[in-house]
Motif scaffolding. Structure first.
Motif, PDB file in Angstrom:
ATOM      1  N   VAL A   1      32.994   1.705 -23.888  1.00 18.76           N
ATOM      2  CA  VAL A   1      34.070   2.633 -24.268  1.00 18.76           C
ATOM      3  C   VAL A   1      35.258   2.480 -23.315  1.00 18.76           C
ATOM      4  O   VAL A   1      36.414   2.383 -23.735  1.00 18.76           O
ATOM      5  N   ILE A   2      34.945   2.421 -22.006  1.00 21.12           N
ATOM      6  CA  ILE A   2      36.014   2.298 -21.016  1.00 21.12           C
ATOM      7  C   ILE A   2      36.766   0.977 -21.219  1.00 21.12           C
ATOM      8  O   ILE A   2      37.991   0.930 -21.236  1.00 21.12           O
ATOM      9  N   LYS A   3      35.997  -0.096 -21.424  1.00 21.73           N
ATOM     10  CA  LYS A   3      36.630  -1.413 -21.567  1.00 21.73           C
ATOM     11  C   LYS A   3      37.564  -1.466 -22.769  1.00 21.73           C
ATOM     12  O   LYS A   3      38.673  -1.998 -22.685  1.00 21.73           O
ATOM     13  N   LYS A   4      37.098  -0.910 -23.899  1.00 19.12           N
ATOM     14  CA  LYS A   4      37.929  -0.967 -25.115  1.00 19.12           C
ATOM     15  C   LYS A   4      39.249  -0.235 -24.898  1.00 19.12           C
ATOM     16  O   LYS A   4      40.314  -0.696 -25.304  1.00 19.12           O
ATOM     17  N   THR A   5      39.149   0.926 -24.242  1.00 22.54           N
ATOM     18  CA  THR A   5      40.358   1.723 -24.022  1.00 22.54           C
ATOM     19  C   THR A   5      41.330   0.989 -23.099  1.00 22.54           C
ATOM     20  O   THR A   5      42.519   0.887 -23.387  1.00 22.54           O
ATOM     21  N   ILE A   6      40.797   0.479 -21.998  1.00 16.52           N
ATOM     22  CA  ILE A   6      41.649  -0.212 -21.028  1.00 16.52           C
ATOM     23  C   ILE A   6      42.281  -1.450 -21.654  1.00 16.52           C
ATOM     24  O   ILE A   6      43.443  -1.775 -21.406  1.00 16.52           O
ATOM     25  N   PHE A   7      41.494  -2.141 -22.470  1.00 21.90           N
ATOM     26  CA  PHE A   7      42.009  -3.336 -23.134  1.00 21.90           C
ATOM     27  C   PHE A   7      43.310  -3.011 -23.865  1.00 21.90           C
ATOM     28  O   PHE A   7      44.319  -3.694 -23.720  1.00 21.90           O
ATOM     29  N   LYS A   8      43.270  -1.927 -24.624  1.00 18.77           N
ATOM     30  CA  LYS A   8      44.450  -1.577 -25.437  1.00 18.77           C
ATOM     31  C   LYS A   8      45.651  -1.227 -24.556  1.00 18.77           C
ATOM     32  O   LYS A   8      46.761  -1.678 -24.821  1.00 18.77           O
ATOM     33  N   ILE A   9      45.421  -0.439 -23.518  1.00 15.89           N
ATOM     34  CA  ILE A   9      46.596  -0.037 -22.736  1.00 15.89           C
ATOM     35  C   ILE A   9      47.142  -1.207 -21.906  1.00 15.89           C
ATOM     36  O   ILE A   9      48.330  -1.297 -21.658  1.00 15.89           O
ATOM     37  N   THR A  10      46.251  -2.134 -21.532  1.00 18.48           N
ATOM     38  CA  THR A  10      46.745  -3.307 -20.806  1.00 18.48           C
ATOM     39  C   THR A  10      47.632  -4.163 -21.690  1.00 18.48           C
ATOM     40  O   THR A  10      48.689  -4.652 -21.276  1.00 18.48           O
ATOM     41  N   ARG A  11      47.188  -4.330 -22.936  1.00 15.17           N
ATOM     42  CA  ARG A  11      47.987  -5.132 -23.869  1.00 15.17           C
ATOM     43  C   ARG A  11      49.374  -4.517 -24.049  1.00 15.17           C
ATOM     44  O   ARG A  11      50.377  -5.216 -24.067  1.00 15.17           O
ATOM     45  N   ALA A  12      49.393  -3.196 -24.199  1.00 13.28           N
ATOM     46  CA  ALA A  12      50.683  -2.520 -24.375  1.00 13.28           C
ATOM     47  C   ALA A  12      51.554  -2.708 -23.136  1.00 13.28           C
ATOM     48  O   ALA A  12      52.752  -2.971 -23.242  1.00 13.28           O
ATOM     49  N   GLY A  13      50.935  -2.595 -21.966  1.00 12.36           N
ATOM     50  CA  GLY A  13      51.679  -2.722 -20.719  1.00 12.36           C
ATOM     51  C   GLY A  13      52.264  -4.103 -20.543  1.00 12.36           C
ATOM     52  O   GLY A  13      53.421  -4.258 -20.147  1.00 12.36           O
ATOM     53  N   GLU A  14      51.458  -5.118 -20.859  1.00 15.19           N
ATOM     54  CA  GLU A  14      51.960  -6.478 -20.692  1.00 15.19           C
ATOM     55  C   GLU A  14      53.141  -6.728 -21.634  1.00 15.19           C
ATOM     56  O   GLU A  14      54.145  -7.319 -21.251  1.00 15.19           O
ATOM     57  N   LEU A  15      52.995  -6.236 -22.862  1.00 13.18           N
ATOM     58  CA  LEU A  15      54.084  -6.397 -23.844  1.00 13.18           C
ATOM     59  C   LEU A  15      55.387  -5.820 -23.288  1.00 13.18           C
ATOM     60  O   LEU A  15      56.441  -6.452 -23.328  1.00 13.18           O
ATOM     61  N   MET A  16      55.272  -4.602 -22.746  1.00 11.35           N
ATOM     62  CA  MET A  16      56.487  -3.932 -22.271  1.00 11.35           C
ATOM     63  C   MET A  16      57.049  -4.591 -21.020  1.00 11.35           C
ATOM     64  O   MET A  16      58.260  -4.730 -20.866  1.00 11.35           O
ATOM     65  N   GLY A  17      56.164  -5.022 -20.133  1.00  8.21           N
ATOM     66  CA  GLY A  17      56.609  -5.702 -18.921  1.00  8.21           C
ATOM     67  C   GLY A  17      57.351  -6.987 -19.256  1.00  8.21           C
ATOM     68  O   GLY A  17      58.424  -7.271 -18.716  1.00  8.21           O
ATOM     69  N   ARG A  18      56.778  -7.759 -20.166  1.00 12.77           N
ATOM     70  CA  ARG A  18      57.424  -9.014 -20.558  1.00 12.77           C
ATOM     71  C   ARG A  18      58.794  -8.750 -21.192  1.00 12.77           C
ATOM     72  O   ARG A  18      59.737  -9.511 -21.002  1.00 12.77           O
ATOM     73  N   GLU A  19      58.859  -7.675 -21.937  1.00 15.68           N
ATOM     74  CA  GLU A  19      60.120  -7.327 -22.591  1.00 15.68           C
ATOM     75  C   GLU A  19      61.201  -6.975 -21.555  1.00 15.68           C
ATOM     76  O   GLU A  19      62.340  -7.407 -21.664  1.00 15.68           O
ATOM     77  N   VAL A  20      60.812  -6.193 -20.545  1.00 20.41           N
ATOM     78  CA  VAL A  20      61.789  -5.836 -19.508  1.00 20.41           C
ATOM     79  C   VAL A  20      62.238  -7.109 -18.775  1.00 20.41           C
ATOM     80  O   VAL A  20      63.430  -7.321 -18.542  1.00 20.41           O
ATOM     81  N   ALA A  21      61.263  -7.982 -18.448  1.00 21.59           N
ATOM     82  CA  ALA A  21      61.591  -9.220 -17.745  1.00 21.59           C
ATOM     83  C   ALA A  21      62.531 -10.077 -18.586  1.00 21.59           C
ATOM     84  O   ALA A  21      63.494 -10.654 -18.087  1.00 21.59           O
ATOM     85  N   LYS A  22      62.251 -10.122 -19.896  1.00 16.29           N
ATOM     86  CA  LYS A  22      63.089 -10.923 -20.788  1.00 16.29           C
ATOM     87  C   LYS A  22      64.518 -10.394 -20.821  1.00 16.29           C
ATOM     88  O   LYS A  22      65.487 -11.151 -20.791  1.00 16.29           O
TER      89      LYS A  22
END
Lengths: 143, 453
Positions: free
Chosen positions: B243-264
């Motif tokens: 349960v913990i892994k599934k939840t973290i997986f999703k928020i990490t994906r969202a975070g990476e998306l947003m980080g890459r966008e800011v960097a871009k």
């Protein structure tokens, strides 16, 4: 901006070279001073992309059921030239949830403007409307 | 519909109800080309460089927030450890540099700039010694500058001389900022095995092997994990980890998306995602509450360390799967003052310094935001730091100490900073002397695990 001694020297030599025969001590001094002043004026800027948000966004609306919710949202979207590609809604008792997939690529307005319009509507109707770019959902729910 | 109804609602629930946010987008800026023989020129170069890159930092992050409907709580800047490019300077000059950093940070509208740092695990250069001595002045005379010092690594062992110096620095910083509950100490971290790409302030800096400029992201979301665990109900440990892994997986994906966008948007390279469950004093945004939801009666109960170990490991596993650029600390933070669940446990007398120390052996950082009596001897603070470093050195992990010997306060009192730093009740420290041990000085040699070549 302060220049190092060797940078200043290089700048002066460049000015002399550029001026050729016309070079005189006063002229060189003027040119170097004005160049240094120009450089100090503002910090160098990085190119910043000004791209408008485009593509598909997910619109989610919640609230107590009332007449005209779908109509207000869809007419505003059509006024802004947004293309509604999918729509699903559920009623749980008096509670209403609607999700839309909206393409704003061909719209004259960008995401922020559509969001502002929706905030206006949601304020009037007493509901909540969220607009988020589709990429977020793709990243989170699809591998 | 390309997404299920429930998937969309789950995301909305995370961002709107469960406090899922991107905790920080931290821009790392190299200051290695800013050194000059003249202090004035150096200050100007630092100021210009930070403004050049950081000018649009807040604005661009806000644009990305609006696009995805996920808030970015903090926009910050980390810099090359100040002792490295400016090694030739002296105490007063370092303080002037700190002021220049503070001014630049204020100008671009960020709350903290981190990297007033030195790496002294194997010994000091003259500049590093001066920088460390200047920390109490720098932290008390600026608002936004954060300092950190690395005093040990698995490869180099532990520099006890540096720990003794840091213990004095911490005491002196506490005294110099006594009017604000010794807040200077909340901006000062002592590390063992410090990561060079950590985006989380106060311990952030722009490592010496990092590029000219980089954008790192720190993701949080204890509230999301807490709700997922509560919803899971009475499942066994493996299912809970899932349960913990599934939840973290999703928020990490969202975070990476947003980080890459800011960097871009900045046109700069993207560095790493640090998935750390970092609590805030907001209700529900607590690691303490997660541990309780996992089943222990209160933080500090037997079983707490095991629960935290599983949580920390599940976070790392999910992060590794979700992103190919995981870095920083990545795990669970257990600060006391920033976490209502932990504050409550200390106030109820259930959580002691010793239990916290045990927990730090399995969490991602260390003893964080802990207030102790102001009259604690420097050698005792040194002993606490040495213990924490030993855990990090032997277990090949990052450990840190951010401790506040609250000036003029004792058991029963508390320090209250408000905002993200929160409130910490004074924790009792054993009244046994570490003086004879710490005053030996020198270095603890590197352990056998360091010989991995």
């Amino acid at each position: 901006m302060k220049l190092k001694e060797d940078e200043l020297r290089r700048l002066t030599l460049m000015a002399i070279e550029e001026l050729g025969d016309k070079a005189s001590p006063e002229l060189v001094k003027n040119i170097v001073t004005s160049t240094v002043n120009k450089l100090s004026g503002e910090v160098e800027k990085l190119p910043v992309s000004e791209d408008k948000t485009s593509g598909r966004i997910i619109l989610t609306a919640f609230g107590l059921n009332a007449t005209g919710i779908v109509a207000s949202i869809t007419s505003a979207l059509s006024e802004y030239g947004c293309d509604i590609q999918d729509l699903t809604q559920k009623l749980m008792g008096d509670f209403f949830t609607m999700i839309m997939v909206v393409d704003i690529t061909d719209s004259d307005h960008d995401l922020r403007q559509v969001q502002e319009k929706m905030n206006e509507i949601s304020g009037k109707l007493g509901i909540k409307v969220f607009l988020q770019h589709e990429d977020l959902f793709r990243q989170m729910h699809r591998i | 519909m390309p997404y299920e109804f429930d998937e969309i609602l789950e995301t909305i629930k995370m961002t709107e109800i469960e406090h899922f946010d991107i905790r920080t987008v931290t821009m790392g800026i190299s200051l290695r080309d800013c050194a000059d023989r003249s202090l004035e020129v150096t200050k100007q170069k630092i100021y210009d460089k930070i403004l050049k890159y950081g000018k649009n930092h807040v604005k661009l992050a806000q644009e990305v927030e609006a696009k995805y409907g996920v808030s970015i709580a903090n926009k910050r800047i980390s810099i090359t450890p100040v002792s490295i490019p400016f090694d030739a300077f002296h105490l007063e000059e370092f303080v002037e540099i700190a002021k220049a950093l503070d001014k630049a940070a204020g100008e671009i509208g960020i709350d903290y700039i981190a990297g007033y740092s030195a790496l002294v695990q194997k010994g000091f250069t003259n500049g590093e010694r001066e920088l460390i001595k200047s920390i109490p002045f720098a932290l008390s005379e600026t608002k936004r500058v954060c300092a950190s010092v690395n005093v040990g690594t698995t490869k180099a062992g532990i520099n006890i001389d540096a720990i003794n110096m840091m213990a004095d620095v911490i005491k002196s910083t506490a005294e110099k900022t006594k009017d604000n509950d010794s807040i200077g100490c909340a901006k000062l971290v002592v590390f063992c095995n410090v990561p060079e790409d950590n985006p989380f302030v106060a311990g952030a800096f722009h490592g010496i092997s990092e590029p000219e400029i980089v954008l790192n992201v720190g993701i949080s979301g204890p509230g999301v994990v807490l709700d997922a665990i509560r919803e899971a109900g009475s499942v066994d440990m493996q299912q809970l980890a899932e349960v913990i892994k599934k939840t973290i997986f999703k928020i990490t994906r969202a975070g990476e998306l947003m980080g890459r966008e800011v960097a871009k948007k900045h046109g700069i390279p993207f560095g790493i995602v640090d998935i750390s469950l970092a609590p805030t004093p907001a209700p529900g945004d607590s690691i303490g509450d997660i541990l309780k939801a996992m089943g222990v009666e209160d933080v500090g109960a037997p079983g707490t360390t095991a629960a935290l170990a599983m949580l920390n490991d599940s976070v790392k596993k999910a992060g590794l799967m979700a992103s190919s650029s995981v870095g920083g600390m990545s795990g669970a933070f257990i600060p006391v003052s920033e976490d209502q669940g932990m504050i409550d446990a200390v106030e109820r007398g259930n959580l002691s310094l010793e239990k916290l120390e045990a927990m730090t052996a399995v969490c991602s950082v260390g003893l964080d935001m802990i207030a102790i009596p102001g009259d604690t001897p420097a050698t005792t603070i040194g002993g606490i730091i040495a213990d924490e470093c030993a855990i990090g050195m032997i277990n090949n992990k990052t450990t840190a100490v951010r401790i506040i010997p609250a000036y003029g306060k004792t058991i029963g009192d508390s320090v209250d900073y408000g905002g993200l730093l929160g409130k910490a009740p004074i924790l009792s420290v054993r009244n046994l002397s570490s003086e004879n041990f710490m005053m030996r000085g020198g270095k603890i040699p590197a352990p056998t695990v360091s010989l991995s070549n």
